[in-house]
Design a protein around this motif. Structure first.
Motif, mmCIF file in Angstrom:
data_model
loop_
_atom_site.group_PDB
_atom_site.id
_atom_site.type_symbol
_atom_site.label_atom_id
_atom_site.label_comp_id
_atom_site.label_asym_id
_atom_site.label_seq_id
_atom_site.Cartn_x
_atom_site.Cartn_y
_atom_site.Cartn_z
ATOM 1 N N MET A 1 0.844 -1.196 0.000
ATOM 2 C CA MET A 1 0.000 0.000 0.000
ATOM 3 C C MET A 1 0.880 1.248 0.000
ATOM 4 S SD MET A 1 -2.980 -1.363 -0.052
ATOM 5 C CE MET A 1 -4.199 -0.122 0.406
ATOM 6 N N THR A 2 0.346 2.335 -0.543
ATOM 7 C CA THR A 2 1.076 3.597 -0.648
ATOM 8 C C THR A 2 0.360 4.673 0.155
ATOM 9 O OG1 THR A 2 1.835 3.041 -2.873
ATOM 10 C CG2 THR A 2 1.883 5.368 -2.257
ATOM 11 N N VAL A 3 1.127 5.505 0.851
ATOM 12 C CA VAL A 3 0.536 6.634 1.567
ATOM 13 C C VAL A 3 0.321 7.789 0.591
ATOM 14 C CG1 VAL A 3 0.885 8.346 3.382
ATOM 15 C CG2 VAL A 3 1.610 5.982 3.743
ATOM 16 N N ARG A 4 -0.844 8.393 0.655
ATOM 17 C CA ARG A 4 -1.166 9.565 -0.166
ATOM 18 C C ARG A 4 -1.632 10.710 0.736
ATOM 19 N NH1 ARG A 4 0.811 8.698 -5.344
ATOM 20 N NH2 ARG A 4 -0.152 6.860 -6.330
ATOM 21 N N ALA A 5 -1.364 11.929 0.302
ATOM 22 C CA ALA A 5 -1.888 13.124 0.969
ATOM 23 C C ALA A 5 -3.198 13.490 0.283
ATOM 24 C CB ALA A 5 -0.887 14.269 0.879
ATOM 25 N N VAL A 6 -4.299 13.216 0.962
ATOM 26 C CA VAL A 6 -5.629 13.314 0.355
ATOM 27 C C VAL A 6 -6.365 14.558 0.858
ATOM 28 C CG1 VAL A 6 -7.876 12.167 0.177
ATOM 29 C CG2 VAL A 6 -5.772 10.816 0.119
ATOM 30 N N PRO A 7 -6.979 15.340 -0.046
ATOM 31 C CA PRO A 7 -7.741 16.512 0.392
ATOM 32 C C PRO A 7 -9.025 16.111 1.094
ATOM 33 C CG PRO A 7 -8.031 16.189 -1.964
ATOM 34 C CD PRO A 7 -6.998 15.189 -1.513
ATOM 35 N N THR A 8 -9.263 16.684 2.274
ATOM 36 C CA THR A 8 -10.492 16.368 3.020
ATOM 37 C C THR A 8 -11.299 17.603 3.386
ATOM 38 O OG1 THR A 8 -9.288 16.379 5.123
ATOM 39 C CG2 THR A 8 -9.504 14.267 3.986
ATOM 40 N N GLY A 9 -10.718 18.793 3.241
ATOM 41 C CA GLY A 9 -11.448 20.017 3.565
ATOM 42 C C GLY A 9 -10.902 21.182 2.772
ATOM 43 N N ILE A 10 -11.771 22.063 2.345
ATOM 44 C CA ILE A 10 -11.387 23.246 1.564
ATOM 45 C C ILE A 10 -12.259 24.408 2.003
ATOM 46 C CG2 ILE A 10 -12.988 22.693 -0.320
ATOM 47 C CD1 ILE A 10 -9.537 24.114 -1.015
ATOM 48 N N GLY A 11 -11.716 25.604 1.973
ATOM 49 C CA GLY A 11 -12.497 26.787 2.330
ATOM 50 C C GLY A 11 -11.785 28.045 1.863
ATOM 51 N N HIS A 12 -12.527 29.126 1.728
ATOM 52 C CA HIS A 12 -11.906 30.375 1.314
ATOM 53 C C HIS A 12 -12.561 31.558 2.006
ATOM 54 C CE1 HIS A 12 -15.334 30.337 -1.564
ATOM 55 N NE2 HIS A 12 -15.210 31.664 -1.562
ATOM 56 N N TYR A 13 -11.863 32.683 1.939
ATOM 57 C CA TYR A 13 -12.364 33.917 2.519
ATOM 58 C C TYR A 13 -11.998 35.072 1.604
ATOM 59 C CZ TYR A 13 -12.720 38.099 5.390
ATOM 60 O OH TYR A 13 -13.041 39.356 5.852
ATOM 61 N N LEU A 14 -12.959 35.973 1.414
ATOM 62 C CA LEU A 14 -12.740 37.200 0.648
ATOM 63 C C LEU A 14 -13.175 38.395 1.485
ATOM 64 C CD1 LEU A 14 -14.146 35.895 -2.728
ATOM 65 C CD2 LEU A 14 -11.785 36.642 -2.377
ATOM 66 N N PRO A 15 -12.395 39.466 1.511
ATOM 67 C CA PRO A 15 -12.803 40.668 2.245
ATOM 68 C C PRO A 15 -14.133 41.208 1.728
ATOM 69 C CG PRO A 15 -10.501 40.825 1.555
ATOM 70 C CD PRO A 15 -11.083 39.630 0.855
ATOM 71 N N GLU A 16 -14.816 41.943 2.587
ATOM 72 C CA GLU A 16 -16.138 42.457 2.216
ATOM 73 C C GLU A 16 -16.090 43.473 1.086
ATOM 74 O OE1 GLU A 16 -18.466 43.958 5.394
ATOM 75 O OE2 GLU A 16 -18.316 42.136 6.616
ATOM 76 N N ARG A 17 -15.046 44.288 1.045
ATOM 77 C CA ARG A 17 -14.996 45.371 0.063
ATOM 78 C C ARG A 17 -14.721 44.840 -1.334
ATOM 79 N NH1 ARG A 17 -10.497 50.204 -0.680
ATOM 80 N NH2 ARG A 17 -11.507 51.173 -2.495
ATOM 81 N N VAL A 18 -15.675 45.055 -2.242
ATOM 82 C CA VAL A 18 -15.530 44.681 -3.641
ATOM 83 C C VAL A 18 -15.189 45.935 -4.441
ATOM 84 C CG1 VAL A 18 -16.653 43.682 -5.653
ATOM 85 C CG2 VAL A 18 -17.198 42.816 -3.366
ATOM 86 N N VAL A 19 -14.139 45.846 -5.257
ATOM 87 C CA VAL A 19 -13.679 47.003 -6.027
ATOM 88 C C VAL A 19 -13.846 46.704 -7.517
ATOM 89 C CG1 VAL A 19 -11.745 48.536 -6.503
ATOM 90 C CG2 VAL A 19 -12.014 47.562 -4.215
ATOM 91 N N PRO A 20 -14.880 47.274 -8.160
ATOM 92 C CA PRO A 20 -15.060 47.066 -9.594
ATOM 93 C C PRO A 20 -14.048 47.893 -10.381
ATOM 94 C CG PRO A 20 -16.713 48.584 -8.776
ATOM 95 C CD PRO A 20 -15.944 48.121 -7.577
ATOM 96 N N ASN A 21 -13.831 47.519 -11.631
ATOM 97 C CA ASN A 21 -12.875 48.246 -12.468
ATOM 98 C C ASN A 21 -13.182 49.734 -12.547
ATOM 99 O OD1 ASN A 21 -11.536 45.872 -13.050
ATOM 100 N ND2 ASN A 21 -12.595 45.537 -15.000
ATOM 101 N N GLN A 22 -14.472 50.070 -12.566
ATOM 102 C CA GLN A 22 -14.856 51.477 -12.733
ATOM 103 C C GLN A 22 -14.293 52.371 -11.632
ATOM 104 O OE1 GLN A 22 -16.828 48.868 -12.967
ATOM 105 N NE2 GLN A 22 -18.234 49.025 -14.724
ATOM 106 N N GLU A 23 -14.005 51.787 -10.460
ATOM 107 C CA GLU A 23 -13.504 52.591 -9.354
ATOM 108 C C GLU A 23 -12.133 53.209 -9.661
ATOM 109 O OE1 GLU A 23 -12.630 51.902 -4.613
ATOM 110 O OE2 GLU A 23 -14.438 51.024 -5.506
#
Length: 324
Positions: A1-23
């Motif tokens: 058998m071979t040991v593998r590093a397996v993904p079990t959890g994922i998550g992300h965060y984005l700041p509240e302020r959204v800056v459109p190109n027009q700004e």
């Protein structure tokens, strides 16, 4: 058998302020159409005053832990890829440990600019395979808005802030390419290309953080060639080809680089996770952000074969082949 590093959890965060190109039109000789046509970017997020890289990293980490149904003290190691740490030292990783209430294990940072998350994944994979750690929390987090020259229209419109986190756990596999987890990695760097992308300050030179400087056209040419090459090398190491790939998860720097790389790999754009339009270039955070969004949207499913690839200042570039 071979040991593998397996993904079990994922998550992300984005700041509240959204800056459109027009700004940017109020302060720069630019337009929404100019930015979109050259980069594919429509908007990006900027961290709030006082909001730090470690805080964003911790937010993303909590989401990954929740998906994996783990507590902070179930984690053996925290690796944070960033070029915009809160402080010169200590590491962002140790700050994340504190934010999470993690009282065991160890943490450290990896700095390979936009390729940082790939380098961090390779380190995490090595720790799992060697038995150094059973569960590793790998994070990409950046506040690039803090190192922008707001008078340089060629660069300041391209970058954004955010964080993404992935948990890798040791699992046994058959040793074949149909195993879940990381199947191969490929890392590269070449210091001759430093002038293409760098920050003009540092502790041992100016004593300041400096501002980002970039040579866009030469970097574009290097990026497509090197990203295609590293992806093919990683697939060869796993005894796979482009035909086996379900999703490319590229560094989200520029839509033209993403399109050019997919074309050279012989893959259609409907097999590419694209978030650059919403996030801009978030450097080391871009791949985990794109991974998390891909999972959240139901595109990336268990068993899918992914190729994640990135290039950043150094130049440093690399790729990871992983079965989700």
């Amino acid at each position: 058998m071979t040991v593998r590093a397996v993904p079990t959890g994922i998550g992300h965060y984005l700041p509240e302020r959204v800056v459109p190109n027009q700004e940017f039109e109020a302060t720069l000789d630019t337009s929404d159409e100019w930015i979109r046509s050259r980069s594919g970017i429509e908007r990006r997020h900027f961290a709030a005053d006082g909001e730090t890289t470690s805080q964003m990293a911790a937010h993303a980490a909590r989401k990954a832990l929740a998906m994996a149904e783990l507590a902070p003290d179930d984690i053996d190691a925290v690796i944070v890829a960033t070029s915009t740490p809160d402080l010169t030292f200590p590491s962002v990783a140790t700050m994340v440990q504190n934010e999470l209430g993690m009282t065991r294990g160890f943490g450290f940072d990896v700095q390979a600019v936009c390729a940082g998350f790939i380098f961090a994944l390779a380190n995490a994979n090595g720790m799992v395979l060697s038995g150094q750690a059973e569960r590793v929390l790998v994070i990409g987090a950046e506040t690039f808005s803090r190192i922008m020259d707001w008078e340089d229209r060629a660069t300041c419109v391209l970058f954004g802030d955010g964080a993404g986190a992935l948990i890798l756990e040791a699992r046994t596999g058959s040793g074949h390419s149909d195993d879940r987890g990381i199947l191969s990695t490929d890392l590269n760097s070449d210091g001759r290309y430093r002038e293409m992308l760098y920050v003009d300050g540092g502790v041992s030179t100016s004593g300041t953080a400096g501002k980002l400087r970039m040579q866009g056209n030469p970097l574009f040419r290097q990026a497509v060639e090197k990203l295609t090459s590293t992806a093919h090398h990683a697939l060869e190491k796993a005894n796979l080809t482009s035909d086996d790939v379900d999703w490319i998860v590229p560094h989200q720097a520029n839509i033209r680089i993403i399109q050019g790389t997919a074309k050279k790999m012989g893959l259609p754009m409907d097999k590419v996770i694209v978030t650059v339009q919403d996030h801009g270039n978030t450097s080391a955070a871009s791949i985990p952000l794109a991974l998390s969004v891909g999972v959240e949207q139901g595109k990336i499913k268990p068993g899918d074969l992914l190729v994640a690839e990135a290039i950043g200042g150094g130049l440093a570039w690399g790729s990871v082949v992983m079965r989700w």
